[in-house]
Design a protein around this motif. Structure first.
Motif, PDB file in Angstrom:
ATOM      1  N   VAL A 206     -33.954  34.137  -9.313  1.00 28.30           N
ATOM      2  CA  VAL A 206     -33.623  34.488  -7.921  1.00 28.30           C
ATOM      3  C   VAL A 206     -33.043  33.299  -7.171  1.00 28.30           C
ATOM      4  O   VAL A 206     -32.063  33.410  -6.445  1.00 28.30           O
ATOM      5  N   TRP A 207     -33.614  32.112  -7.390  1.00 28.82           N
ATOM      6  CA  TRP A 207     -33.268  30.953  -6.557  1.00 28.82           C
ATOM      7  C   TRP A 207     -32.411  29.904  -7.259  1.00 28.82           C
ATOM      8  O   TRP A 207     -31.978  28.946  -6.605  1.00 28.82           O
ATOM      9  N   HIS A 208     -32.157  30.055  -8.544  1.00 24.62           N
ATOM     10  CA  HIS A 208     -31.401  29.018  -9.254  1.00 24.62           C
ATOM     11  C   HIS A 208     -30.056  28.712  -8.596  1.00 24.62           C
ATOM     12  O   HIS A 208     -29.718  27.557  -8.323  1.00 24.62           O
ATOM     13  N   ASP A 209     -29.262  29.762  -8.315  1.00 25.16           N
ATOM     14  CA  ASP A 209     -27.911  29.541  -7.784  1.00 25.16           C
ATOM     15  C   ASP A 209     -27.949  28.853  -6.419  1.00 25.16           C
ATOM     16  O   ASP A 209     -27.107  28.003  -6.114  1.00 25.16           O
ATOM     17  N   PHE A 210     -28.932  29.220  -5.618  1.00 27.14           N
ATOM     18  CA  PHE A 210     -29.077  28.643  -4.281  1.00 27.14           C
ATOM     19  C   PHE A 210     -29.291  27.133  -4.372  1.00 27.14           C
ATOM     20  O   PHE A 210     -28.576  26.340  -3.743  1.00 27.14           O
ATOM     21  N   PHE A 211     -30.269  26.719  -5.190  1.00 27.96           N
ATOM     22  CA  PHE A 211     -30.604  25.290  -5.246  1.00 27.96           C
ATOM     23  C   PHE A 211     -29.582  24.496  -6.064  1.00 27.96           C
ATOM     24  O   PHE A 211     -29.356  23.318  -5.783  1.00 27.96           O
ATOM     25  N   TYR A 212     -28.933  25.130  -7.046  1.00 22.86           N
ATOM     26  CA  TYR A 212     -27.883  24.433  -7.784  1.00 22.86           C
ATOM     27  C   TYR A 212     -26.720  24.128  -6.833  1.00 22.86           C
ATOM     28  O   TYR A 212     -26.174  23.017  -6.837  1.00 22.86           O
ATOM     29  N   GLY A 226     -26.096  30.358   5.681  1.00 15.81           N
ATOM     30  CA  GLY A 226     -25.091  31.101   6.441  1.00 15.81           C
ATOM     31  C   GLY A 226     -23.793  31.364   5.710  1.00 15.81           C
ATOM     32  O   GLY A 226     -22.843  31.898   6.292  1.00 15.81           O
ATOM     33  N   LEU A 227     -23.698  31.028   4.423  1.00 11.78           N
ATOM     34  CA  LEU A 227     -22.453  31.226   3.680  1.00 11.78           C
ATOM     35  C   LEU A 227     -22.181  32.710   3.419  1.00 11.78           C
ATOM     36  O   LEU A 227     -23.070  33.464   3.024  1.00 11.78           O
ATOM     37  N   LYS A 228     -20.912  33.107   3.615  1.00 11.81           N
ATOM     38  CA  LYS A 228     -20.464  34.468   3.293  1.00 11.81           C
ATOM     39  C   LYS A 228     -19.395  34.391   2.212  1.00 11.81           C
ATOM     40  O   LYS A 228     -18.753  33.366   2.024  1.00 11.81           O
ATOM     41  N   THR A 286     -23.576  42.370  -0.972  1.00  9.61           N
ATOM     42  CA  THR A 286     -23.653  42.099   0.458  1.00  9.61           C
ATOM     43  C   THR A 286     -22.636  41.027   0.824  1.00  9.61           C
ATOM     44  O   THR A 286     -22.076  40.362  -0.057  1.00  9.61           O
ATOM     45  N   GLU A 287     -22.378  40.844   2.106  1.00  8.00           N
ATOM     46  CA  GLU A 287     -21.414  39.845   2.563  1.00  8.00           C
ATOM     47  C   GLU A 287     -21.931  38.417   2.409  1.00  8.00           C
ATOM     48  O   GLU A 287     -21.155  37.461   2.404  1.00  8.00           O
ATOM     49  N   TRP A 288     -23.251  38.261   2.295  1.00  9.82           N
ATOM     50  CA  TRP A 288     -23.848  36.924   2.214  1.00  9.82           C
ATOM     51  C   TRP A 288     -23.839  36.423   0.772  1.00  9.82           C
ATOM     52  O   TRP A 288     -24.186  37.155  -0.159  1.00  9.82           O
ATOM     53  N   ILE A 289     -23.455  35.162   0.585  1.00 12.15           N
ATOM     54  CA  ILE A 289     -23.484  34.586  -0.760  1.00 12.15           C
ATOM     55  C   ILE A 289     -24.917  34.483  -1.261  1.00 12.15           C
ATOM     56  O   ILE A 289     -25.215  34.775  -2.424  1.00 12.15           O
ATOM     57  N   PHE A 290     -25.817  34.085  -0.368  1.00 12.29           N
ATOM     58  CA  PHE A 290     -27.240  33.989  -0.728  1.00 12.29           C
ATOM     59  C   PHE A 290     -28.041  34.867   0.235  1.00 12.29           C
ATOM     60  O   PHE A 290     -28.583  34.400   1.236  1.00 12.29           O
ATOM     61  N   PRO A 291     -28.110  36.160  -0.059  1.00  9.47           N
ATOM     62  CA  PRO A 291     -28.812  37.080   0.839  1.00  9.47           C
ATOM     63  C   PRO A 291     -30.332  36.955   0.714  1.00  9.47           C
ATOM     64  O   PRO A 291     -30.845  36.387  -0.250  1.00  9.47           O
ATOM     65  N   ASN A 292     -31.008  37.508   1.691  1.00  8.35           N
ATOM     66  CA  ASN A 292     -32.464  37.602   1.649  1.00  8.35           C
ATOM     67  C   ASN A 292     -32.842  38.451   0.422  1.00  8.35           C
ATOM     68  O   ASN A 292     -32.387  39.583   0.290  1.00  8.35           O
ATOM     69  N   PRO A 293     -33.657  37.902  -0.482  1.00 10.44           N
ATOM     70  CA  PRO A 293     -33.995  38.662  -1.708  1.00 10.44           C
ATOM     71  C   PRO A 293     -34.627  40.019  -1.422  1.00 10.44           C
ATOM     72  O   PRO A 293     -34.475  40.954  -2.220  1.00 10.44           O
ATOM     73  N   LEU A 294     -35.323  40.152  -0.277  1.00 12.03           N
ATOM     74  CA  LEU A 294     -36.001  41.411   0.046  1.00 12.03           C
ATOM     75  C   LEU A 294     -35.176  42.305   0.961  1.00 12.03           C
ATOM     76  O   LEU A 294     -35.347  43.522   0.964  1.00 12.03           O
ATOM     77  N   LYS A 295     -34.256  41.696   1.737  1.00 11.36           N
ATOM     78  CA  LYS A 295     -33.390  42.450   2.643  1.00 11.36           C
ATOM     79  C   LYS A 295     -31.960  41.934   2.489  1.00 11.36           C
ATOM     80  O   LYS A 295     -31.498  41.104   3.272  1.00 11.36           O
ATOM     81  N   PRO A 296     -31.238  42.407   1.483  1.00 15.47           N
ATOM     82  CA  PRO A 296     -29.916  41.844   1.156  1.00 15.47           C
ATOM     83  C   PRO A 296     -28.892  41.926   2.283  1.00 15.47           C
ATOM     84  O   PRO A 296     -27.894  41.212   2.249  1.00 15.47           O
ATOM     85  N   GLU A 297     -29.118  42.789   3.257  1.00 14.43           N
ATOM     86  CA  GLU A 297     -28.180  42.877   4.380  1.00 14.43           C
ATOM     87  C   GLU A 297     -28.303  41.681   5.320  1.00 14.43           C
ATOM     88  O   GLU A 297     -27.457  41.475   6.200  1.00 14.43           O
ATOM     89  N   GLN A 298     -29.336  40.885   5.118  1.00 11.13           N
ATOM     90  CA  GLN A 298     -29.568  39.683   5.928  1.00 11.13           C
ATOM     91  C   GLN A 298     -29.372  38.425   5.076  1.00 11.13           C
ATOM     92  O   GLN A 298     -29.514  38.470   3.865  1.00 11.13           O
ATOM     93  N   PRO A 299     -29.068  37.291   5.733  1.00 11.46           N
ATOM     94  CA  PRO A 299     -28.984  36.042   4.978  1.00 11.46           C
ATOM     95  C   PRO A 299     -30.374  35.549   4.597  1.00 11.46           C
ATOM     96  O   PRO A 299     -31.383  36.010   5.143  1.00 11.46           O
ATOM     97  N   THR A 300     -30.426  34.626   3.661  1.00 14.22           N
ATOM     98  CA  THR A 300     -31.696  33.979   3.329  1.00 14.22           C
ATOM     99  C   THR A 300     -32.253  33.302   4.569  1.00 14.22           C
ATOM    100  O   THR A 300     -31.528  32.633   5.311  1.00 14.22           O
ATOM    101  N   ARG A 301     -33.526  33.462   4.798  1.00 11.44           N
ATOM    102  CA  ARG A 301     -34.163  32.831   5.951  1.00 11.44           C
ATOM    103  C   ARG A 301     -34.389  31.345   5.652  1.00 11.44           C
ATOM    104  O   ARG A 301     -34.934  31.005   4.582  1.00 11.44           O
TER     105      ARG A 301
END
Length: 402
Positions: A206-212, A226-228, A286-301
């Motif tokens: 879930v988080w590999h791409d984000f932290f890489y 905030g990346l789209k 979704t439009e977010w590159i790193f969306p919220n894992p539980l709510k993909p319509e939102q960005p990661t918090r």
């Protein structure tokens, strides 16, 4: 309308207690009546000197009647009319906290037009020594120099606006000597630690791409959240940084433009990161590159990313870090790998290269030492043994005989 020059009105007199008293005109009420500033001194000569100094201070100033309003009232007005339209909600909340906790309890009841330089100095001294003692009367605590500087920033802006509104003649915070800012120590993952962290995130699907991406770009936490996909250019392998996500009080997420013009930037991604994002985009929902894992319509918090980083560090047996230390890790390794300061400054979104240089002065110091060794090597290659007498002379200067 041209401002009227303050002047005395002819009233200089000796009081019954032996002191001398005088007054000057410093402004006018809405009905045209004069606003006076009263002065007193032990002798006529001393009073005249005071009057002269004050006439110069109020030259070309025409105060309004509102200059008598308490500082606390002006600060409330400044927050709503000046600060609120121009800063983020989270920033405004911080300003309000400094006003309510630190400024109002000590100076809130004093008329804004009578706040002096000495009042400001005394405020900062008390905050340094006792902090928010009114909230913790049993002990109180000192405020850090960096906190005093932030409080000063709020007060300076508010009193600048008061000067523009003709509530005060001059901003009394100008020229105040502030305590030195002690930056929080930076923690950087060394090569071995970075390898361990990369191994741990590899196992987190879930988080590999984000932290890489974070470790190969050094983005601020709000920026990476905030990346789209519209910010990613697949063909060129570039990423546009143009917004930042904030979590407001109560949990609401807001997306704002980057903090500064330099913060809005386009960075060229390392090939591996660009390829990672190309693959990721194929399955994006979704439009977010790193969306919220539980709510993909939102960005990661941002808070969720912070908590996950803490868990991964613990799993890797690594020191506890701030999220910003991942940014420091990227910057430090970039510099030691040969990226020049100006280029790195653009990648990080710093306004000035000098700030980057100051922030990573220890790293750049090591780089300069290595550069000196390289210079010595190629000079030896060019001049050969001819260089040796220079070295002997230099050694003799450094190590004179007893």
């Amino acid at each position: 309308m041209a401002k009227r020059r303050p002047s005395g009105d002819g009233m200089v007199r000796k009081r019954e207690d032996g002191r001398w008293e005088g007054r000057i005109v410093v402004g006018h009420k809405s009905n045209g009546d004069s606003i006076f500033r009263y002065l007193s001194a032990g002798s006529q000569k001393e009073l005249l000197a005071k009057l002269h100094r004050n006439i110069e201070e109020y030259r070309d100033v025409d105060l309004r009647e509102e200059s008598k309003m308490p500082l606390g009232e002006w600060l409330d007005r400044w927050l709503e009319e000046y600060a609120a339209p121009s800063v983020r909600p989270s920033t405004l909340e911080g300003y309000r906290g400094y006003v309510e906790r630190n400024i109002k309890p000590r100076l809130g009841n004093k008329p804004v037009g009578k706040i002096t330089v000495e009042d400001i100095r005394q405020l900062y001294r008390e905050l340094q020594e006792h902090g928010r003692q009114e909230e913790h009367p049993q002990y109180g605590y000192k405020l850090a120099g960096s906190t005093i500087r932030r409080i000063h920033g709020v007060l300076h802006e508010a009193l600048d606006a008061a000067a523009q509104e003709n509530l005060i003649a001059r901003n009394p915070t100008d020229g105040i000597i502030l305590p030195r800012k002690k930056a929080a120590p930076k923690q950087v993952l060394n090569n071995a630690q970075l390898e361990r962290f990369m191994t741990v995130i590899q196992e987190d699907k879930v988080w590999h791409d984000f932290f890489y991406t974070e470790l190969t770009t050094g983005l601020r936490r709000g920026e990476i959240c905030g990346l789209k996909w519209e910010d990613f250019d697949e063909a060129d392998g570039t990423l546009k940084v143009r917004r930042t996500v904030h979590q407001e009080k109560g949990g609401k997420l807001t997306a704002w433009d980057t903090k500064t013009a330099a913060g809005a930037r386009t960075i060229i991604l390392p090939p591996s990161t660009a390829e990672l994002l190309r693959e990721r985009k194929k399955s994006a929902l979704t439009e977010w590159i790193f969306p919220n894992p539980l709510k993909p319509e939102q960005p990661t918090r941002p808070g969720t990313a912070y908590n996950r980083m803490k868990s991964l560090l613990k799993a890797a047996g690594l020191p506890d870090l701030r999220f910003h230390d991942l940014r420091h890790t990227f910057a430090t390794h970039a510099l030691t790998s040969g990226v020049d300061v100006k280029t790195l400054s653009g990648i990080l979104g710093h306004t000035r290269s000098a700030f980057t240089l100051d922030t990573y002065t220890h790293t750049t110091g090591d780089m300069q030492r290595r550069a000196a060794e390289i210079v010595e090597t190629f000079l030896t290659d060019i001049f050969g043994e001819e260089l040796r007498p220079w070295e002997e002379s230099a050694r003799a200067v450094r190590e004179p005989s007893a």
